[in-house]
Write a protein that holds these residues in place. Structure first.
Motif, PDB file in Angstrom:
ATOM      1  N   ALA A 154      14.481  18.854   9.839  1.00 49.43           N
ATOM      2  CA  ALA A 154      13.612  19.457   8.813  1.00 49.43           C
ATOM      3  C   ALA A 154      13.473  18.666   7.745  1.00 49.43           C
ATOM      4  O   ALA A 154      11.848  18.749   7.237  1.00 49.43           O
ATOM      5  CB  ALA A 154      14.585  20.606   8.231  1.00 49.43           C
ATOM      6  N   PHE A 155      13.841  17.598   7.555  1.00 42.68           N
ATOM      7  CA  PHE A 155      13.596  16.645   6.776  1.00 42.68           C
ATOM      8  C   PHE A 155      12.210  15.837   7.190  1.00 42.68           C
ATOM      9  O   PHE A 155      11.366  15.494   6.472  1.00 42.68           O
ATOM     10  CB  PHE A 155      14.605  15.534   6.423  1.00 42.68           C
ATOM     11  N   SER A 156      12.195  15.553   8.638  1.00 46.91           N
ATOM     12  CA  SER A 156      11.104  14.977   9.122  1.00 46.91           C
ATOM     13  C   SER A 156       9.702  15.790   9.051  1.00 46.91           C
ATOM     14  O   SER A 156       8.627  15.079   8.889  1.00 46.91           O
ATOM     15  CB  SER A 156      11.444  14.529  10.448  1.00 46.91           C
ATOM     16  N   ILE A 157       9.942  17.040   9.174  1.00 48.46           N
ATOM     17  CA  ILE A 157       8.773  17.850   8.979  1.00 48.46           C
ATOM     18  C   ILE A 157       8.116  17.837   7.622  1.00 48.46           C
ATOM     19  O   ILE A 157       6.830  17.562   7.470  1.00 48.46           O
ATOM     20  CB  ILE A 157       9.277  19.445   9.360  1.00 48.46           C
ATOM     21  N   ALA A 158       9.087  17.848   6.628  1.00 52.09           N
ATOM     22  CA  ALA A 158       8.530  17.881   5.289  1.00 52.09           C
ATOM     23  C   ALA A 158       7.915  16.282   5.088  1.00 52.09           C
ATOM     24  O   ALA A 158       6.916  16.297   4.328  1.00 52.09           O
ATOM     25  CB  ALA A 158       9.674  18.053   4.312  1.00 52.09           C
ATOM     26  N   PHE A 159       8.833  15.173   5.419  1.00 51.83           N
ATOM     27  CA  PHE A 159       8.337  14.064   5.293  1.00 51.83           C
ATOM     28  C   PHE A 159       7.109  13.372   5.837  1.00 51.83           C
ATOM     29  O   PHE A 159       6.296  12.940   5.293  1.00 51.83           O
ATOM     30  CB  PHE A 159       9.302  12.936   5.867  1.00 51.83           C
ATOM     31  N   GLY A 160       6.769  14.080   7.092  1.00 47.81           N
ATOM     32  CA  GLY A 160       5.313  13.868   7.712  1.00 47.81           C
ATOM     33  C   GLY A 160       4.329  14.457   7.060  1.00 47.81           C
ATOM     34  O   GLY A 160       3.339  14.076   6.977  1.00 47.81           O
ATOM     35  N   ALA A 161       4.529  15.749   6.573  1.00 42.59           N
ATOM     36  CA  ALA A 161       3.564  16.477   5.820  1.00 42.59           C
ATOM     37  C   ALA A 161       3.348  15.769   4.531  1.00 42.59           C
ATOM     38  O   ALA A 161       2.010  15.749   4.185  1.00 42.59           O
ATOM     39  CB  ALA A 161       4.065  18.014   5.516  1.00 42.59           C
ATOM     40  N   VAL A 162       4.206  15.100   3.694  1.00 48.08           N
ATOM     41  CA  VAL A 162       3.954  14.480   2.574  1.00 48.08           C
ATOM     42  C   VAL A 162       3.415  13.189   2.784  1.00 48.08           C
ATOM     43  O   VAL A 162       2.361  13.012   2.175  1.00 48.08           O
ATOM     44  CB  VAL A 162       5.344  14.276   2.067  1.00 48.08           C
ATOM     45  N   VAL A 163       3.547  12.610   3.926  1.00 48.65           N
ATOM     46  CA  VAL A 163       2.962  11.408   4.121  1.00 48.65           C
ATOM     47  C   VAL A 163       1.602  11.569   4.528  1.00 48.65           C
ATOM     48  O   VAL A 163       0.596  10.696   4.003  1.00 48.65           O
ATOM     49  CB  VAL A 163       3.596  10.409   5.683  1.00 48.65           C
ATOM     50  N   GLU A 164       1.212  12.702   5.064  1.00 49.76           N
ATOM     51  CA  GLU A 164      -0.410  12.880   5.492  1.00 49.76           C
ATOM     52  C   GLU A 164      -0.792  13.453   4.058  1.00 49.76           C
ATOM     53  O   GLU A 164      -2.190  12.783   4.034  1.00 49.76           O
ATOM     54  CB  GLU A 164      -0.194  13.965   6.716  1.00 49.76           C
ATOM     55  N   ARG A 165      -0.166  14.122   3.295  1.00 47.03           N
ATOM     56  CA  ARG A 165      -0.913  14.797   2.070  1.00 47.03           C
ATOM     57  C   ARG A 165      -1.295  13.615   1.143  1.00 47.03           C
ATOM     58  O   ARG A 165      -2.376  13.648   0.671  1.00 47.03           O
ATOM     59  CB  ARG A 165      -0.177  15.713   1.651  1.00 47.03           C
ATOM     60  N   PHE A 166      -0.236  12.687   0.872  1.00 50.67           N
ATOM     61  CA  PHE A 166      -0.629  11.787  -0.379  1.00 50.67           C
ATOM     62  C   PHE A 166      -0.899  10.454   0.171  1.00 50.67           C
ATOM     63  O   PHE A 166      -1.063   9.539  -0.907  1.00 50.67           O
ATOM     64  CB  PHE A 166       1.001  11.729  -1.069  1.00 50.67           C
ATOM     65  N   LEU A 167      -0.657  10.001   1.417  1.00 51.37           N
ATOM     66  CA  LEU A 167      -1.160   8.785   1.731  1.00 51.37           C
ATOM     67  C   LEU A 167      -2.139   8.646   2.916  1.00 51.37           C
ATOM     68  O   LEU A 167      -3.272   8.250   2.659  1.00 51.37           O
ATOM     69  CB  LEU A 167       0.237   7.973   2.449  1.00 51.37           C
ATOM     70  N   MET A 168      -2.045   9.198   4.106  1.00 53.87           N
ATOM     71  CA  MET A 168      -2.727   9.301   5.000  1.00 53.87           C
ATOM     72  C   MET A 168      -4.450  10.157   4.963  1.00 53.87           C
ATOM     73  O   MET A 168      -5.442   9.384   5.326  1.00 53.87           O
ATOM     74  CB  MET A 168      -2.584   9.708   6.437  1.00 53.87           C
ATOM     75  N   ARG A 169      -4.125  10.922   4.033  1.00 53.67           N
ATOM     76  CA  ARG A 169      -5.457  11.655   3.647  1.00 53.67           C
ATOM     77  C   ARG A 169      -6.570  10.782   3.031  1.00 53.67           C
ATOM     78  O   ARG A 169      -7.524  11.033   3.256  1.00 53.67           O
ATOM     79  CB  ARG A 169      -4.941  12.906   3.049  1.00 53.67           C
ATOM     80  N   ARG A 170      -5.899   9.708   2.476  1.00 57.40           N
ATOM     81  CA  ARG A 170      -7.151   8.909   1.812  1.00 57.40           C
ATOM     82  C   ARG A 170      -7.794   7.946   2.667  1.00 57.40           C
ATOM     83  O   ARG A 170      -8.823   7.398   2.494  1.00 57.40           O
ATOM     84  CB  ARG A 170      -6.241   8.136   0.812  1.00 57.40           C
ATOM     85  N   PHE A 171      -7.176   8.024   3.880  1.00 57.68           N
ATOM     86  CA  PHE A 171      -7.685   7.013   4.901  1.00 57.68           C
ATOM     87  C   PHE A 171      -8.446   7.647   6.080  1.00 57.68           C
ATOM     88  O   PHE A 171      -8.978   7.070   6.751  1.00 57.68           O
ATOM     89  CB  PHE A 171      -6.911   5.880   5.209  1.00 57.68           C
ATOM     90  N   GLU A 172      -8.012   9.072   6.394  1.00 60.61           N
ATOM     91  CA  GLU A 172      -8.363   9.691   7.799  1.00 60.61           C
ATOM     92  C   GLU A 172      -9.853   9.753   7.859  1.00 60.61           C
ATOM     93  O   GLU A 172     -10.308   9.939   8.980  1.00 60.61           O
ATOM     94  CB  GLU A 172      -7.634  10.945   7.688  1.00 60.61           C
ATOM     95  N   ARG A 173     -10.420  10.064   6.857  1.00 60.91           N
ATOM     96  CA  ARG A 173     -11.971  10.026   6.914  1.00 60.91           C
ATOM     97  C   ARG A 173     -12.887   8.821   6.934  1.00 60.91           C
ATOM     98  O   ARG A 173     -14.162   8.708   7.075  1.00 60.91           O
ATOM     99  CB  ARG A 173     -12.465  10.835   5.991  1.00 60.91           C
ATOM    100  N   GLY A 174     -12.019   7.557   6.855  1.00 64.75           N
ATOM    101  CA  GLY A 174     -12.764   6.335   6.800  1.00 64.75           C
ATOM    102  C   GLY A 174     -12.728   5.562   7.974  1.00 64.75           C
ATOM    103  O   GLY A 174     -12.680   6.219   9.113  1.00 64.75           O
ATOM    104  N   ASP A 175     -12.652   4.336   8.123  1.00 65.03           N
ATOM    105  CA  ASP A 175     -12.498   3.497   8.991  1.00 65.03           C
ATOM    106  C   ASP A 175     -11.222   3.485   9.657  1.00 65.03           C
ATOM    107  O   ASP A 175     -10.167   3.321   9.060  1.00 65.03           O
ATOM    108  CB  ASP A 175     -12.660   1.944   8.633  1.00 65.03           C
ATOM    109  N   PRO A 176     -11.261   3.915  11.148  1.00 59.39           N
ATOM    110  CA  PRO A 176      -9.713   4.102  11.775  1.00 59.39           C
ATOM    111  C   PRO A 176      -9.121   2.874  11.755  1.00 59.39           C
ATOM    112  O   PRO A 176      -7.788   2.916  11.505  1.00 59.39           O
ATOM    113  CB  PRO A 176     -10.239   4.288  13.283  1.00 59.39           C
ATOM    114  N   ASP A 177      -9.583   1.793  11.748  1.00 61.20           N
ATOM    115  CA  ASP A 177      -8.890   0.625  11.671  1.00 61.20           C
ATOM    116  C   ASP A 177      -8.018   0.510  10.341  1.00 61.20           C
ATOM    117  O   ASP A 177      -6.733   0.055  10.426  1.00 61.20           O
ATOM    118  CB  ASP A 177      -9.810  -0.679  12.070  1.00 61.20           C
ATOM    119  N   THR A 178      -8.632   0.848   9.175  1.00 63.07           N
ATOM    120  CA  THR A 178      -7.841   0.869   8.111  1.00 63.07           C
ATOM    121  C   THR A 178      -6.620   1.857   8.055  1.00 63.07           C
ATOM    122  O   THR A 178      -5.749   1.258   7.653  1.00 63.07           O
ATOM    123  CB  THR A 178      -8.769   1.278   6.827  1.00 63.07           C
TER     124      THR A 178
END
Length: 293
Positions: free
Chosen positions: A69-93
């Motif tokens: 349950a923690f992992s589901i929440a943690f994965g969602a938070v990582v995507e929302r507040f960290l990875m989303r800033r880079f997902e539309r940009g350069d994949p290498d970044t």
């Protein structure tokens, strides 16, 4: 003959460890189009939480469920507040960001729980089963059975469910998916959350066979990435078969190929990768990508 069969069985058991991490990598890629190098670190963090709960006399099953349950929440938070800033940009970044996230998680785990080896309890008995002269531990059988179930469920998710098809659509073309009315942001969060949960399951299966440390899955992650390349990023079945193949072949090479032995058996998966990339670049079970110009 008995030695050969024993090596194959042991290789399948080892390959199941690699397959557990490889499936989580495939899930993230199918949902977001990215390779998550932090997958091993996220899994280890979940295992540490489960281990800490067991030290507080929480039953093992309940501790693992809480860590999932923690992992589901943690994965969602990582995507929302960290990875989303880079997902539309350069994949290498984005890849570099996941490597940095791995370093951060490893450091936090070491700071909170030290780098000392800890013993994580096993879900399955350590007793062995003897059949036709081959000894197999019940833990290995249980781990392999869980991996097979997860593989089937993951394949069914992406092929036969609306959620799986939506995740694939978002990963392939988020702009078109958004125009079609799909909630792209929420689907990306779901994909990362499911992958983190799968990593927690993988970590709980692997930890009893190793010793729990912040870098516990570093070596397994290398083999898992090899399985992903061999099996194909689009095929959960393919990466599991590839992981088993790596486990079996490195065992057989260590014993039957004199110039390899146990010291050089780590080179076996890289030789396989080299051959497969030349013959079939999309992997043994992967699909070719067709681009119209």
């Amino acid at each position: 003959m008995g030695t050969f069969v024993q090596l194959v069985v042991d290789g399948l058991s080892t390959g199941s460890v690699y397959a557990a991490i490889a499936l989580a990598i495939v899930l993230v890629h199918q949902a977001t189009g990215l390779i998550n190098f932090a997958q091993g670190g996220m899994a280890v963090l979940a295992v540490y939480i489960a281990w800490w709960l067991t030290t507080k006399d929480v039953p093992l099953i309940l501790a693992i469920l809480v860590s999932i349950a923690f992992s589901i929440a943690f994965g969602a938070v990582v995507e929302r507040f960290l990875m989303r800033r880079f997902e539309r940009g350069d994949p290498d970044t984005a890849v570099v960001v996941t490597i940095g996230l791995l370093t951060l998680i490893t450091g936090v785990a070491g700071w909170l729980w030290t780098y000392n080896n800890q013993q994580f309890p096993s879900l399955f008995s350590l007793d062995t089963v003897n059949f036709l002269g081959v000894s197999v531990s019940q833990r290995s059988l249980g781990t392999t059975a869980v991996i097979i179930v997860v593989m089937v469920l993951l394949q069914a998710l992406f092929v036969g469910t609306k959620l799986g098809l939506a995740l694939r659509a978002v990963a392939n073309n988020p702009e078109s998916a958004a125009f079609s009315g799909l909630p792209v942001g929420r689907l990306l969060m779901v994909g990362w959350g499911l992958a983190a949960a799968l990593g927690a399951v993988a970590g709980a299966l692997v930890a009893p066979q190793l010793t729990l440390t912040p870098g516990m899955l570093d070596n397994a992650l290398v083999y898992a990435l090899a399985a992903v390349i061999l099996g194909g990023l689009t095929s959960p079945v393919g990466v599991v078969v590839a992981a088993w193949l790596i486990g079996v072949l490195e065992n057989l090479a260590a014993v039957y190929v004199s110039f390899i032995g146990y010291d050089l058996k780590v080179a076996v998966p890289f030789i396989l990768i080299f051959v497969v990339l030349i013959v079939r670049p999309q992997g043994l079970f992967g699909r070719k990508t067709v681009v119209r110009v």
